[in-house]
Scaffold this active site. Structure first.
Site, mmCIF file in Angstrom:
data_model
loop_
_atom_site.group_PDB
_atom_site.id
_atom_site.type_symbol
_atom_site.label_atom_id
_atom_site.label_comp_id
_atom_site.label_asym_id
_atom_site.label_seq_id
_atom_site.Cartn_x
_atom_site.Cartn_y
_atom_site.Cartn_z
ATOM 1 N N LYS A 46 70.156 -48.796 32.077
ATOM 2 C CA LYS A 46 70.779 -47.848 33.003
ATOM 3 C C LYS A 46 71.199 -48.608 34.239
ATOM 4 O O LYS A 46 70.574 -49.609 34.598
ATOM 5 C CB LYS A 46 69.777 -46.755 33.398
ATOM 6 C CG LYS A 46 70.402 -45.494 33.913
ATOM 7 C CD LYS A 46 71.020 -44.709 32.782
ATOM 8 C CE LYS A 46 71.274 -43.282 33.106
ATOM 9 N NZ LYS A 46 71.370 -42.481 31.876
HETATM 10 N N1 GLU Z 1 74.754 -41.524 30.478
HETATM 11 C C1 GLU Z 1 74.583 -40.935 29.195
HETATM 12 C C2 GLU Z 1 73.110 -40.770 28.879
HETATM 13 O O1 GLU Z 1 72.268 -40.756 29.757
HETATM 14 C C3 GLU Z 1 75.360 -41.670 28.118
HETATM 15 C C4 GLU Z 1 74.958 -43.105 27.918
HETATM 16 C C5 GLU Z 1 75.871 -43.858 26.960
HETATM 17 O O2 GLU Z 1 76.764 -43.263 26.397
HETATM 18 O O3 GLU Z 1 75.630 -45.054 26.807
HETATM 19 O O4 GLU Z 1 72.724 -40.580 27.757
#
Ligand code: GLU
Length: 429
Positions: free
Chosen positions: A118
């Site tokens: 993240k």
């Molecule tokens: N931000 C989204 C999540 O927390 C998508 C992450 C992604 O597609 O890599 O799942």
């Protein structure tokens, strides 16, 4: 007891609900259920890499501001790191680390070959011009250039970012390596290799999981009363798809407050209204205002927190009246609140299952990109539906066999898969 703060600063204050400590508590509960050995638990409790870069940016008035940009890579045992990049004032390194860990379990639970990561920049994007946001996004990604890549770490949108930021990031990476690399990010615009269905994917996944949970109780979506906290990418897509399926969306909200209608809001009209009013939903005809706090305690069948974490806490959990709580946001129900809901027999659909639709379609976008074959929307939605429904049934089965909550069941499946892979790969050297 695990030494979980090795790479991270101490929590802000003991009174503060620390998302990373909370994520570790869920991990510890899953490890206990699975009888994992302490060494494996130690490894899984630590992010593999924590990067913070400084982002100097020239503002439109000529001033220079320096921002912090984080990227936390939790685990790449199952494949490249994967996870969104968040622009929000509440971003902290501990929060990003918690969300990176959740991504690891989410990908493992869904059976997609990624680890978790993240990223985040603690800013309110609404306070910056488009030009400033572009300079921030480009500098952030160029500072991380050695840490990302289509088989290393693949960012995606999260709160406060969208296809626009992904296009800037893809371009910055591509210019730096000297050729176009569409696979370095997902959630891109269609024009540069994005996937049909990605924009609505997280909301669609929420709708599918709520539909399956209702079916379990012998009910359908038709006429079900739903309250949704959040009307961003996830909340608005979930609202639209649930509305189309016949549910009655009685309330939705944004950070500035919400709107309520006992007979149900006209969601397509509300989307038009929000687009015409700079994303504000306040004053929508035939609705009355409602606060974010009151929305959570409305009498309804399904409550969907689709905004920030820690919204349902010990303080308000006793007033929650919904029979199903679907965590469209990451971590909106605290550990204590979760226990209280479970004790009352409320079905809590955990975040790593309920909001996995986004990363599932990110995976499908990446697969299409690296195979140079692009699918129609119907195929994308079908593949996603299959993965989501399969994961839902595995969670239900696990919860019944082990007599545990859906959350613990989801965690044991995700953590168990990573622990198995870690055991099979062995520890280097
Ligand atoms: N931000 C989204 C999540 O927390 C998508 C992450 C992604 O597609 O890599 O799942």
């Amino acid at each position: 007891m695990i030494s979980k703060s090795l790479l991270l600063p101490e929590p802000a204050s003991p009174a503060h609900i620390c998302p990373f400590d909370q994520a570790c508590s869920y991990l510890e509960a899953a490890a206990k259920e699975l009888n994992l050995n302490q060494g494996l638990l130690e490894i899984l409790s630590h992010p593999r890499k924590v990067v913070t870069v400084s982002i100097p940016v020239k503002l439109d008035d000529g001033e220079i501001q320096v921002l912090a940009g984080h990227r936390v890579q939790h685990s790449d045992v199952l494949g490249p790191y994967k996870g969104g990049i968040r622009y929000h004032p509440a971003v902290t390194l501990r929060e990003v680390s918690a969300l990176a860990m959740l991504m690891t379990w989410k990908c493992a639970l869904l059976g997609i070959p990624y680890g978790g990561a993240k990223g985040g920049i603690p800013i309110d994007p609404k306070r910056y011009s488009v030009g400033e946001l572009e300079r921030i996004s480009r500098r952030y990604i160029s500072e991380l250039i050695k840490d990302i890549g289509p088989s290393v770490d693949i960012p995606a949108p999260d709160m406060g970012t969208s296809a626009r930021e992904m296009a800037w990031m893809m371009d910055t990476y591509s210019v730096n390596v000297g050729h176009a690399v569409p696979g370095v990010v997902t959630g891109k615009p269609l024009s540069i290799g994005g996937s049909l269905g990605r924009e609505m994917a997280t909301g669609r996944g929420v709708m599918i999981i709520v539909r399956e949970a209702l079916a379990e109780q012998g009910k359908s979506l038709v006429g079900v009363r739903v309250a949704i906290q959040g009307f961003g990418n996830v909340g608005s897509a979930a609202a639209e798809l649930l509305y189309e399926a016949g549910a009655k969306i009685i309330a939705v909200s944004t950070g500035a407050g919400g709107v309520f209608s006992d007979i149900g809001l006209d969601i397509p009209q509300l989307k038009v209204y929000a687009a015409e009013n700079r994303k504000s939903i306040m004053g929508f005809p035939e609705s009355v205002p409602i606060s974010n706090a009151d929305l959570l305690t409305l009498p309804c069948d399904v409550l969907i927190p689709a905004a920030l974490e820690n919204q349902i806490t010990e303080e308000n959990v006793n007033q929650v009246q919904a029979q199903i709580v679907a965590e469209a946001a990451n971590g909106p129900v605290t550990l204590e609140a979760n226990l209280a809901l479970e004790a009352r027999g409320v079905t809590v659909l955990p975040d790593i299952l309920a909001n996995a639709g986004g990363v599932v379609v990110s995976y499908l976008e990446w697969v299409q990109g690296i195979s140079y074959v692009f699918w129609d929307e119907e195929r994308v939605n079908r593949e996603m539906e299959h993965l989501m429904v399969h994961a839902y049934h595995r969670v239900i089965h696990q919860s019944k066999v082990r007599q545990i909550s859906l959350r613990l069941a989801a965690y044991t499946l995700g953590v168990g898969r990573v622990a198995q892979a870690l055991t099979d790969r062995g520890l280097y050297p």
